[in-house]
Design a protein around this motif. Structure first.
Motif, PDB file in Angstrom:
ATOM      1  N   LEU A 140     -25.764  96.805  11.952  1.00 22.83           N
ATOM      2  CA  LEU A 140     -24.580  96.483  12.749  1.00 22.83           C
ATOM      3  C   LEU A 140     -23.344  97.143  12.164  1.00 22.83           C
ATOM      4  O   LEU A 140     -23.225  97.309  10.947  1.00 22.83           O
ATOM      5  CB  LEU A 140     -24.363  94.964  12.793  1.00 22.83           C
ATOM      6  CG  LEU A 140     -25.519  94.103  13.312  1.00 22.83           C
ATOM      7  CD1 LEU A 140     -25.171  92.627  13.184  1.00 22.83           C
ATOM      8  CD2 LEU A 140     -25.854  94.452  14.757  1.00 22.83           C
ATOM      9  N   ALA A 141     -22.414  97.512  13.050  1.00 20.23           N
ATOM     10  CA  ALA A 141     -21.114  98.050  12.636  1.00 20.23           C
ATOM     11  C   ALA A 141     -20.033  97.303  13.390  1.00 20.23           C
ATOM     12  O   ALA A 141     -20.157  97.044  14.590  1.00 20.23           O
ATOM     13  CB  ALA A 141     -21.030  99.552  12.920  1.00 20.23           C
ATOM     14  N   GLN A 142     -18.961  96.967  12.682  1.00 14.38           N
ATOM     15  CA  GLN A 142     -17.847  96.244  13.289  1.00 14.38           C
ATOM     16  C   GLN A 142     -16.721  97.209  13.630  1.00 14.38           C
ATOM     17  O   GLN A 142     -16.245  97.949  12.769  1.00 14.38           O
ATOM     18  CB  GLN A 142     -17.337  95.155  12.341  1.00 14.38           C
ATOM     19  CG  GLN A 142     -16.148  94.370  12.875  1.00 14.38           C
ATOM     20  CD  GLN A 142     -15.816  93.170  12.013  1.00 14.38           C
ATOM     21  OE1 GLN A 142     -16.550  92.176  12.031  1.00 14.38           O
ATOM     22  NE2 GLN A 142     -14.731  93.247  11.256  1.00 14.38           N
ATOM     23  N   VAL A 143     -16.294  97.179  14.898  1.00 13.25           N
ATOM     24  CA  VAL A 143     -15.212  98.026  15.384  1.00 13.25           C
ATOM     25  C   VAL A 143     -14.024  97.137  15.728  1.00 13.25           C
ATOM     26  O   VAL A 143     -14.175  96.146  16.457  1.00 13.25           O
ATOM     27  CB  VAL A 143     -15.647  98.828  16.628  1.00 13.25           C
ATOM     28  CG1 VAL A 143     -14.538  99.765  17.077  1.00 13.25           C
ATOM     29  CG2 VAL A 143     -16.935  99.608  16.343  1.00 13.25           C
ATOM     30  N   VAL A 144     -12.840  97.478  15.203  1.00  7.26           N
ATOM     31  CA  VAL A 144     -11.628  96.687  15.427  1.00  7.26           C
ATOM     32  C   VAL A 144     -10.783  97.389  16.485  1.00  7.26           C
ATOM     33  O   VAL A 144     -10.392  98.551  16.322  1.00  7.26           O
ATOM     34  CB  VAL A 144     -10.824  96.526  14.123  1.00  7.26           C
ATOM     35  CG1 VAL A 144      -9.580  95.680  14.374  1.00  7.26           C
ATOM     36  CG2 VAL A 144     -11.691  95.888  13.041  1.00  7.26           C
ATOM     37  N   VAL A 145     -10.509  96.684  17.564  1.00  7.28           N
ATOM     38  CA  VAL A 145      -9.778  97.258  18.690  1.00  7.28           C
ATOM     39  C   VAL A 145      -8.450  96.520  18.866  1.00  7.28           C
ATOM     40  O   VAL A 145      -8.441  95.304  19.088  1.00  7.28           O
ATOM     41  CB  VAL A 145     -10.604  97.168  19.989  1.00  7.28           C
ATOM     42  CG1 VAL A 145      -9.819  97.720  21.173  1.00  7.28           C
ATOM     43  CG2 VAL A 145     -11.925  97.896  19.826  1.00  7.28           C
ATOM     44  N   THR A 146      -7.353  97.255  18.762  1.00  3.64           N
ATOM     45  CA  THR A 146      -6.017  96.691  18.993  1.00  3.64           C
ATOM     46  C   THR A 146      -5.295  97.377  20.145  1.00  3.64           C
ATOM     47  O   THR A 146      -4.306  96.847  20.663  1.00  3.64           O
ATOM     48  CB  THR A 146      -5.154  96.798  17.718  1.00  3.64           C
ATOM     49  OG1 THR A 146      -5.109  98.171  17.303  1.00  3.64           O
ATOM     50  CG2 THR A 146      -5.741  95.944  16.591  1.00  3.64           C
TER      51      THR A 146
END
Length: 428
Positions: free
Chosen positions: A43-49
């Motif tokens: 799994l990879a965590q992507v941060v979207v703002t």
């Protein structure tokens, strides 16, 4: 830009990378969206703002296939200690139809029949795919161990002309207008190949048309078969089996460490010498009548508990099964002809392996068939090799799915089988 897998991200801190996979989960918070992307490695965590990207993600569904280009940023609380920031997200297909169960939850909450009905999707869950990774590592260890000992891998027919080995419990089919059957075992062929290579093994499917509807039986499973020549007796075979088990478990530890962690499994140690008891003693230990012709599942469980308690071992050999319960090609114990030079291996109280020494003289085969009232003709092609000289030999077979199920603590062998075939299931 070359694709980066999730487990490679920690080595790219500060770099711009491209990942691709499935939308595992979206966490839509007030000021930020966490997009979890799943690929074959994890799994990879992507941060979207960015508001525009947030709007885009709101329209996507779990299991949609996407590509993400972003910067790898260190974050101790993220998977593997990094996360992806300032992303550009590009769908690689239309929004996916959501599966009938949530794949992002730690455990699949759907019933096993529902999982099996939807196997192509259910197998994406980390717990299900982890079991298959362990299975693959098991086979790799099996092959590597035997290759190192000068065994040769062979491939034998899975369609045969006779149902002689196990009677009526076979799958019949039409072979260009002639009757044929799916092979229940490569037993005859692997024995014949001892006459060619001396030491052989095979990894392949076997088919059992037995109407079992239990948590431990399949109508098609993968058999890990071994046969070796120039043995003194069955104890030589048992020693090879011990080394094969150690090699299999060693490969699982090396090649499937992540899968073991996912399932919280610690592989057992294989003793330098696996404890062994004769069948007659096994009956006494299990509290079974002395005239019992075989071990019932309850007896096997009792023996497994005894092996753990008395020897600290998850494995136990039971030797000397009665000849009446063994196939005609089994070699009898010279000192006790009513009992065999055959064995079973129990793994945590469940039969995992059957093996033993085989007959190797043509005359002995004729006598064995006559004693059981069986005709010679159906076995003619098999028996012919023994007229031309065969060494003392023996072997064993391990059921792959049963081994993996026992190793990971699965309650049902179907939990570790990608697309099981049994009494009721022919799809998907």
């Amino acid at each position: 830009m070359q694709r980066t897998l999730s487990h490679q991200l920690p080595a790219h801190a500060g770099d711009t990378v491209r990942i691709a996979g499935w939308v595992h989960r979206r966490r839509l918070l007030k000021s930020v969206v966490f997009l979890i992307v799943r690929d074959a490695a994890g799994l990879a965590q992507v941060v979207v703002t960015d508001p525009a990207t947030r709007t885009q993600l709101e329209r996507l569904t779990e299991e949609t296939v996407v590509e993400v280009t972003a910067t790898v940023t260190a974050n101790d609380t993220a998977p593997a200690g990094v996360e992806l920031t300032d992303p550009t997200v590009r769908p690689l297909g239309p929004p996916a139809v959501p599966p009938p169960f949530d794949l992002y939850r730690p455990a699949l909450t759907a019933s096993l029949p529902t999982q099996l009905d939807n196997a192509p999707t259910a197998l994406r869950h980390p717990s299900r795919s982890a079991a298959l990774r362990i299975s693959a590592a098991t086979v790799a260890g099996f092959r590597a161990t035997l290759d190192a000992r000068d065994f040769v891998e062979v491939h034998t027919p899975k369609v045969v002309s006779s149902s002689t080995e196990s009677g009526a419990n076979v799958f019949a089919l039409d072979w260009f207008g002639r009757p044929a059957y799916l092979a229940q075992s490569p037993q005859f062929y692997k024995q014949l190949m001892v006459g060619v290579f001396e030491r052989v093994y095979e990894v392949g499917p076997v088919f059992r048309a037995e109407p079992h509807d239990t948590v431990r039986h399949l109508a098609q499973y993968t058999s890990l078969d071994v046969e070796l020549g120039f043995v003194a007796d069955h104890t030589d075979v048992m020693r090879v089996l011990r080394d094969v088990l150690a090699g299999m478990l060693g490969a699982v530890g090396e090649r499937a460490a992540g899968a073991l962690a996912t399932l919280d499994v610690t592989p057992p140690q294989v003793p330098a010498e696996i404890p062994a008891v004769h069948f007659t003693d096994a009956l006494e230990i299990a509290g079974a009548p002395a005239d019992e012709p075989d071990l019932a599942p309850a007896h096997e469980r009792a023996l497994g508990e005894w092996a753990r308690r008395e020897h600290g071992s998850d494995f136990l050999f039971v030797t000397g099964y009665p000849m009446a319960k063994r196939p005609f090609y089994t070699h009898p114990d010279p000192a006790r002809p009513a009992y065999s030079n055959g064995f079973d291996l129990l793994f945590r109280g469940l039969e995992l392996v059957t093996g033993g020494q085989r007959l190797h003289r043509h005359a002995d085969y004729l006598a064995a068939l006559a004693a059981r009232g069986e005709p010679v003709e159906p076995y003619a092609g098999y028996l012919d090799a023994f007229r031309h000289g065969m060494p003392p030999h023996g072997g064993f077979a391990i059921g792959l799915e049963r081994f993996v199920a026992r190793l990971v603590g699965a309650a049902n062998v179907r939990e570790v089988t990608a697309f099981p075939r049994d009494l009721h299931r022919l799809t998907p």
